[in-house]
Design a protein around this motif. Structure first.
Motif, short mmCIF file in Angstrom:
data_model
loop_
_atom_site.label_atom_id
_atom_site.label_comp_id
_atom_site.label_asym_id
_atom_site.label_seq_id
_atom_site.Cartn_x
_atom_site.Cartn_y
_atom_site.Cartn_z
N ILE A 110 0.96 -1.20 0.16
CA ILE A 110 0.01 -0.12 0.27
C ILE A 110 1.24 1.27 0.10
O ILE A 110 0.30 2.36 -0.71
N ARG A 111 1.86 1.30 0.56
CA ARG A 111 3.47 2.24 0.16
C ARG A 111 3.27 2.35 -0.94
O ARG A 111 3.88 3.43 -1.41
N GLU A 112 3.34 1.76 -1.95
CA GLU A 112 3.75 1.62 -3.40
C GLU A 112 2.22 1.22 -4.53
O GLU A 112 2.82 2.57 -5.33
N ASN A 113 1.94 1.59 -3.74
CA ASN A 113 0.31 1.87 -4.69
C ASN A 113 -0.54 3.11 -4.11
O ASN A 113 -1.33 3.48 -5.19
N GLY A 114 -0.07 4.28 -3.38
CA GLY A 114 -0.37 5.12 -3.38
C GLY A 114 -2.32 5.13 -2.21
O GLY A 114 -2.03 5.71 -1.51
N LYS A 115 -1.91 3.70 -2.42
CA LYS A 115 -3.23 3.76 -0.89
C LYS A 115 -3.37 4.26 -0.21
O LYS A 115 -3.67 4.68 1.11
N GLU A 116 -2.19 4.26 0.63
CA GLU A 116 -1.33 4.34 2.07
C GLU A 116 -1.29 5.84 2.01
O GLU A 116 -2.27 6.85 3.43
N LYS A 117 -0.82 7.00 1.34
CA LYS A 117 -1.05 8.03 0.75
C LYS A 117 -2.36 8.70 1.14
O LYS A 117 -2.90 9.32 2.24
N ALA A 118 -3.68 8.66 0.67
CA ALA A 118 -5.04 8.21 0.44
C ALA A 118 -5.33 8.18 2.24
O ALA A 118 -6.50 9.22 2.08
N ILE A 119 -4.79 7.65 2.74
CA ILE A 119 -5.64 6.97 4.29
C ILE A 119 -4.63 8.01 4.73
O ILE A 119 -5.94 8.72 5.44
N ARG A 120 -3.19 8.47 5.19
CA ARG A 120 -3.17 9.41 5.64
C ARG A 120 -4.16 10.42 5.31
O ARG A 120 -4.20 11.49 6.40
N ASN A 121 -4.05 11.48 3.86
CA ASN A 121 -5.04 12.64 4.11
C ASN A 121 -6.32 12.59 4.69
O ASN A 121 -6.65 13.55 5.19
N LYS A 122 -6.95 11.20 4.77
CA LYS A 122 -8.69 11.32 4.61
C LYS A 122 -8.51 11.37 6.14
O LYS A 122 -9.34 12.03 6.68
N TRP A 123 -7.49 10.27 7.13
CA TRP A 123 -7.57 10.70 8.57
C TRP A 123 -6.78 11.70 9.59
O TRP A 123 -7.59 12.53 10.78
N LEU A 124 -5.59 11.89 8.79
CA LEU A 124 -5.08 12.57 9.14
C LEU A 124 -4.25 14.58 8.57
O LEU A 124 -3.73 15.19 8.95
N GLY A 125 -4.97 14.29 7.57
CA GLY A 125 -4.82 15.94 6.64
C GLY A 125 -3.20 15.68 6.27
O GLY A 125 -2.76 16.54 6.44
N GLU A 126 -2.45 15.12 5.29
CA GLU A 126 -1.33 14.70 5.12
C GLU A 126 -1.40 14.62 3.36
O GLU A 126 -2.09 13.47 2.98
#
Length: 245
Positions: free
Chosen positions: A229-245
């Motif tokens: 999920i780090r490589e496919n971009g899913k981690e970034k989407a989750i961080r943005n959703k919940w943490l605004g990053e």
């Protein structure tokens, strides 16, 4: 006869493989630590850690099932095999690594010092003599010990109860993980206009998913999903959703 037996054995192996793939990943979480783990209006467990473990599980081939287990019983649930993994913002420490297996870290946190909006507290020395609340069994207590300041320390079963006492004037300070501190101080209704984050500790902590010592193979599978999920971009989407990053 031999051919029939061989075919039967192959069928059993295939069935076992399918059964393993379909076995759910049972996850324990304490939904009292927003925005990482919390209950929504429908009393469903949601949050950063929950979306994260579900995305990781999907990549690793698991159907994830989340159980609501209070912090004071969450490690016992893992030890008794009621659950396969803990997803509850558990900081990776040397002491805990002696008893459990951790996944690779999935988030970096610092301990945050939360005070009233009009408070003059800006540094550790300013905590002297103050009533400081923390959730019991968390690394906030160790962070306060390192500050080496004489405080009136008060412990609670849940971080929400700590913030409630702060809001009601029974505490001067709350210390907890910085995502939780920012959530209460800037987003949560009834709190955000009353509090602020005074400062963060310098020491970084890393949170991970927790497995029993005899489940290192499962941890390795989860780590593969985490990497994916780090490589496919899913981690970034989750961080943005919940943490605004």
């Amino acid at each position: 006869m031999f051919r029939t037996l061989a075919v039967s054995l192959l069928s059993l192996l295939l069935c076992a493989s399918v059964a393993f793939a379909e076995k759910p990943l049972v996850v324990a979480s304490d939904p009292t630590f927003p925005p990482n783990e919390m209950l929504n209006k429908d009393k469903e467990i949601v949050g950063f850690s929950i979306d994260y473990i579900k995305a990781v599980g999907k990549e690793a081939g698991f159907d994830v099932q989340v159980k609501n287990i209070a912090w004071d019983g969450i490690f016992a649930a893992l030890a008794s095999n009621q659950v396969d993994v803990i997803a509850a913002s558990v900081s990776i420490t040397d002491k805990r690594k002696k008893a459990y297996v951790f996944s690779d870290p999935y988030y970096e946190v610092h301990q945050a010092v939360v005070v009233a909006k009009d408070s003059a507290i800006k540094k550790p020395e300013d905590l002297k003599g103050k009533k400081v609340g923390v959730q019991i069994g968390t690394t906030a207590i160790e962070a306060l010990r390192k500050m080496n300041v004489d405080i009136d320390l008060r412990t609670y079963d849940e971080v929400g109860l700590v913030f409630e006492d702060m809001r009601n004037g029974r505490l001067d300070v709350v210390v907890c993980d910085d995502p939780v501190a920012r959530y209460y101080a800037s987003r949560k209704e009834g709190y955000k206009d009353l509090m602020k984050v005074a400062f963060l500790t310098e020491d970084a902590e890393y949170i991970g998913f927790v497995f029993s010592k005899d489940n290192a193979e499962l941890a390795a599978q989860v780590n593969k999903g985490l990497k994916a999920i780090r490589e496919n971009g899913k981690e970034k989407a989750i961080r943005n959703k919940w943490l605004g990053e």
